[in-house]
Every structure is written in C-alpha cells, then in structure tokens.
Design an enzyme around this catalytic site. Structure first.
Site, PDB file in Angstrom:
ATOM      1  CG  ASP A  30      -2.080   0.966   1.088  1.00 43.93           C
ATOM      2  OD1 ASP A  30      -3.227   0.503   0.969  1.00 43.93           O
ATOM      3  OD2 ASP A  30      -1.821   2.195   1.066  1.00 43.93           O
ATOM      4  CG  ASN A  87     -12.168  -0.847   3.754  1.00 41.25           C
ATOM      5  OD1 ASN A  87     -12.557  -1.314   4.813  1.00 41.25           O
ATOM      6  ND2 ASN A  87     -10.996  -0.239   3.631  1.00 41.25           N
ATOM      7  N   GLY A  93     -15.978   2.506   3.524  1.00 45.67           N
ATOM      8  CA  GLY A  93     -14.719   3.246   3.425  1.00 45.67           C
ATOM      9  C   GLY A  93     -13.879   2.894   2.218  1.00 45.67           C
ATOM     10  CD  GLN A  94     -14.610  -0.533  -2.889  1.00 46.41           C
ATOM     11  OE1 GLN A  94     -15.814  -0.726  -2.676  1.00 46.41           O
ATOM     12  NE2 GLN A  94     -13.932  -1.208  -3.801  1.00 46.41           N
ATOM     13  CG  HIS A 100      -8.601  -3.081  -2.432  1.00 48.04           C
ATOM     14  ND1 HIS A 100      -9.505  -2.356  -3.192  1.00 48.04           N
ATOM     15  CD2 HIS A 100      -8.472  -2.416  -1.259  1.00 48.04           C
ATOM     16  CE1 HIS A 100      -9.895  -1.298  -2.502  1.00 48.04           C
ATOM     17  NE2 HIS A 100      -9.291  -1.308  -1.326  1.00 48.04           N
TER      18      HIS A 100
HETATM   19  P1  5GP Z   1      -9.724   1.327   0.283  1.00 52.12           P
HETATM   20  O1  5GP Z   1      -9.899   2.584   1.095  1.00 52.12           O
HETATM   21  O2  5GP Z   1     -10.388   1.439  -1.076  1.00 52.12           O
HETATM   22  O3  5GP Z   1     -10.098   0.077   1.015  1.00 52.12           O
HETATM   23  O4  5GP Z   1      -8.164   1.179   0.069  1.00 52.12           O
HETATM   24  C1  5GP Z   1      -7.481   1.683  -1.023  1.00 52.12           C
HETATM   25  C2  5GP Z   1      -6.021   1.641  -0.653  1.00 52.12           C
HETATM   26  O5  5GP Z   1      -5.275   1.819  -1.839  1.00 52.12           O
HETATM   27  C3  5GP Z   1      -5.586   2.729   0.326  1.00 52.12           C
HETATM   28  O6  5GP Z   1      -5.040   2.129   1.484  1.00 52.12           O
HETATM   29  C4  5GP Z   1      -4.561   3.533  -0.456  1.00 52.12           C
HETATM   30  O7  5GP Z   1      -3.482   3.943   0.333  1.00 52.12           O
HETATM   31  C5  5GP Z   1      -4.144   2.563  -1.543  1.00 52.12           C
HETATM   32  N1  5GP Z   1      -3.758   3.200  -2.783  1.00 52.12           N
HETATM   33  C6  5GP Z   1      -4.436   4.185  -3.453  1.00 52.12           C
HETATM   34  N2  5GP Z   1      -3.781   4.517  -4.577  1.00 52.12           N
HETATM   35  C7  5GP Z   1      -2.674   3.719  -4.620  1.00 52.12           C
HETATM   36  C8  5GP Z   1      -1.597   3.609  -5.553  1.00 52.12           C
HETATM   37  O8  5GP Z   1      -1.537   4.304  -6.570  1.00 52.12           O
HETATM   38  N3  5GP Z   1      -0.637   2.691  -5.268  1.00 52.12           N
HETATM   39  C9  5GP Z   1      -0.682   1.912  -4.146  1.00 52.12           C
HETATM   40  N4  5GP Z   1       0.318   1.044  -3.981  1.00 52.12           N
HETATM   41  N5  5GP Z   1      -1.685   1.986  -3.259  1.00 52.12           N
HETATM   42  C10 5GP Z   1      -2.668   2.887  -3.483  1.00 52.12           C
END
Ligand code: 5GP
Ligand code: ZN
Length: 114
Positions: A30, A87, A93-94, A100
């Site tokens: 992440d 999420n 909180g997505q 993922h």
């Molecule tokens: P969500 O909030 O959708 O469950 O998690 C998305 C995750 O993707 C977040 O923890 C965020 O830090 C990560 N993320 C967003 N954009 C990128 C990216 O461009 N590269 C990487 N490696 N992680 C990302």
C-alpha cells in the site's frame, strides 16, 4: 478498466511495489501504509467490490484469500496474526473501486474500527 488505478498498476502503467504476481492475482505494498506490514491483494479481473461478486468468482476469491494468507506468513505475520480487510462502497470506506484485500500486520490493531 481504463480509469481504474489498480488496473493501471496491473498493466504496469503506474508503478506498484510488487509482493506477488500470477495469472490472476497481484499483491503490492500500500502506498500509504497503516501498519509495518500493509499490502493489498487483488484479482486481475476488474471486480468493483464484494457486492459485485458473482457465483463464478467464488473459486477466484478462495485462491485470493489463500494467497493473502500465504503472503501474510511470508511477511512475518504467521505467529502473531494480521488483519484481513475488505472495504466496500461508501459506508465501508472503499476509496478504490477495484476489489482488494488489505493485509495489515506487525502491530496490534484495535477493534472496533472508527
Ligand atoms: P480502500 O480505502 O479502497 O479500502 O483502500 C485503497 C487503498 O489503496 C488505500 O489504502 C490507499 O493507500 C491505496 N492506494 C491508493 N492509490 C494507490 C496507488 O496508486 N498505489 C498503491 N500502492 N496503493 C494505493
Ligand atoms: Zn480495476
């Protein structure tokens, strides 16, 4: 999907710090880690979220979760454990609309989440 950031990481169009890759699964660190270990395990198939899973995806999701377990152990979380998080949509909180699994480890995590 062309405007999906995780599909772009899969395609190699934007960089990702890869943890694991095979024909159907990618895992990468992440970009904004919330724990000493924090990586994401994703299907290469663009599935927006867990609400959009179909019956035909269940075997893939089983392999995805098993891979998340194997990688968590590889990353040193086998003994003390880790948190595996999916999420979903706004209330979940997505922020990235490509399914993922977060794997978070290396520290104790409180429950419930805020
Ligand atoms: P969500 O909030 O959708 O469950 O998690 C998305 C995750 O993707 C977040 O923890 C965020 O830090 C990560 N993320 C967003 N954009 C990128 C990216 O461009 N590269 C990487 N490696 N992680 C990302
Ligand atoms: Zn995608």
């Amino acid at each position: 999907m062309s405007d999906c950031i995780f599909c772009k990481i899969i395609a190699g169009d934007i960089p990702g710090k890869k943890v694991y890759e095979d024909d159907e699964i990618l895992a990468f660190h992440d970009v904004n880690p919330q724990a000493p270990v924090h990586f994401l395990v994703i299907p290469k198939k663009h599935i927006r979220n867990i609400m959009e899973l179909e019956a035909a995806d269940t075997a893939l999701l089983g392999r995805l979760l098993f891979k998340a377990q194997e990688l968590a152990v590889e990353q040193g979380c086998g003994e003390k454990g880790a948190r595996f998080v999916i999420n979903c949509k706004d209330n979940g909180g997505q922020t990235v609309d490509h399914l993922h699994v977060h794997v978070l480890g290396g520290r104790f995590m409180e429950w419930p989440p805020g």
